[in-house]
Design a protein around this motif. Structure first.
Motif, PDB file in Angstrom:
ATOM      1  N   GLN A 118     -73.078  18.843  59.595  1.00 17.11           N
ATOM      2  CA  GLN A 118     -72.033  18.137  60.330  1.00 17.11           C
ATOM      3  C   GLN A 118     -71.519  17.003  59.469  1.00 17.11           C
ATOM      4  O   GLN A 118     -72.231  16.514  58.580  1.00 17.11           O
ATOM      5  CB  GLN A 118     -72.598  17.599  61.652  1.00 17.11           C
ATOM      6  N   ASN A 124     -66.898  20.590  64.896  1.00 15.78           N
ATOM      7  CA  ASN A 124     -67.242  20.207  63.537  1.00 15.78           C
ATOM      8  C   ASN A 124     -68.496  20.933  63.061  1.00 15.78           C
ATOM      9  O   ASN A 124     -68.571  21.386  61.920  1.00 15.78           O
ATOM     10  CB  ASN A 124     -67.450  18.695  63.470  1.00 15.78           C
ATOM     11  N   ALA A 125     -69.488  21.076  63.949  1.00 10.23           N
ATOM     12  CA  ALA A 125     -70.716  21.794  63.594  1.00 10.23           C
ATOM     13  C   ALA A 125     -70.432  23.273  63.356  1.00 10.23           C
ATOM     14  O   ALA A 125     -70.996  23.881  62.449  1.00 10.23           O
ATOM     15  CB  ALA A 125     -71.761  21.617  64.696  1.00 10.23           C
ATOM     16  N   TYR A 173     -76.927  21.543  66.704  1.00  8.04           N
ATOM     17  CA  TYR A 173     -75.736  20.698  66.726  1.00  8.04           C
ATOM     18  C   TYR A 173     -74.604  21.272  67.577  1.00  8.04           C
ATOM     19  O   TYR A 173     -73.939  20.525  68.306  1.00  8.04           O
ATOM     20  CB  TYR A 173     -75.245  20.468  65.294  1.00  8.04           C
TER      21      TYR A 173
END
Length: 334
Positions: free
Chosen positions: A168, A196-197, A181
């Motif tokens: 991340q 984003n992960a 995540y």
């Protein structure tokens, strides 16, 4: 079925005992000295002797092994020589990253590999079959580390559309509840963190999942091709059943057994491939941690992590055997 599961779990015990002996001998056969690796430039004969005494490395190997087994029976996998952190705590911290990456890679391999293998078998000898088989061969022979570096070069360095490292963005102020995540971003409704992960997962998952994908394609193609020539398939078609029903009930279901076996084996092997993938992408998982532990001669981490992975691998194979009876009622546990 319950008796079968219990019997398989009991059979895991001697396997793990044998593995612990081989693992113990292999780790201590590695060149280098853990005390010297820990002390580095500050290593002195007195300091090395002190570290060896603290960790019991000055005892006979047989005595070291039985001390290790005695600790294992109490659930103590030891402490890292480098960090001093319990091995179990380190594994629980690192494992979610590897599991998240492995699941993404396996999902990619299964969702693409099974349909491609099926279509290749249904179009044997045609261009589509040749193209898919050739592509799968290329996927099998391409080393994981080479593909990972190539993906970073193209999609991160040249095109700049995907990140190159980490799970991340370091600037992302995300809440980590479970250390998965993507899942953490969903349950906390931090959608930017979840996205984003997932973006960070793309390149490592492709690099790690390419070889399993290629193998699944080839096994699926061979299994479906064998089933297509069976009498019960021709009988089903002669009865006027639709092509969809024949494909789902008679072809795919009977061809799935070797495919499920392959998927189970590849799921276990993803942990070994993760060492290279996580190292290239600086992924915070057990693969990268194991790579560092080898360089540091961190015996407790190496022994504990590999035993954990062996247990998971055995459980995956047990799940595959149980799945046989679900997929094909003709399979009976003896």
């Amino acid at each position: 079925m319950l008796r079968f599961v219990l019997r398989r779990l009991a059979l895991m015990v001697p396997v793990l005992v044998g593995l612990s002996i081989l693992l113990f001998a292999w780790v201590r056969a590695l060149p280098g000295d853990p005390a010297r690796a820990l002390l580095g430039q500050r290593a002195t004969p007195e300091g090395i002797a002190r570290v060896n005494e603290v960790y019991g490395f000055n005892e006979p190997l047989v005595g070291q092994y039985f001390t290790y087994v005695k600790a294992l029976l109490t659930g103590d996998f030891g402490r890292s020589i480098k960090t001093g952190q319990p091995v179990t705590a380190s594994f629980l911290e690192k494992f979610p990253g590897t599991l998240e990456l492995g699941l993404a890679a396996l999902l990619l391999a299964v969702l693409i590999g099974v349909p491609l293998g099926y279509f290749a078998a249904r179009h044997q000898g045609r261009f589509l079959d040749t193209f898919i088989v050739s592509g799968s061969l290329l996927g099998v022979v391409t080393p994981v580390f080479f593909l990972a570096i190539l993906l970073k070069l193209v999609f991160a360095d040249w095109l700049g559309i995907l990140p190159t490292t980490l799970r991340q963005d370091a600037r992302m102020n995300a809440t980590h509840v479970t250390n998965f995540y993507v899942f953490d971003g969903i349950i906390t409704q931090e959608w930017d963190a979840a996205w984003n992960a997932m973006v960070h997962l793309v390149l490592p998952a492709i690099a790690l999942g390419t070889i399993p994908l290629a193998i699944i394609v080839r096994i699926t193609r061979a299994a479906v091709a064998d089933v297509l020539n069976e009498d019960y398939v021709r009988t089903a078609r002669s009865k006027g059943l639709s092509s969809r029903v024949v494909s789902r009930r008679h072809i795919l279901r009977n061809a799935l057994l070797p495919v499920v076996t392959t998927i189970g084996l590849q799921a276990g092997l993803l942990f070994s491939g993760a060492v290279l993938t996580e190292t290239v992408f600086a992924w915070n998982g057990i693969g990268k941690y194991l790579f560092e532990a080898i360089g540091q001669r961190d015996y407790p981490v190496l022994q504990g992590f590999i035993l954990f992975i062996a247990i998971i691998y055995a459980l995956i194979n047990l799940a595959v055997d149980v799945a046989y009876g679900v997929i094909d009622p003709r399979v009976r546990v003896s």
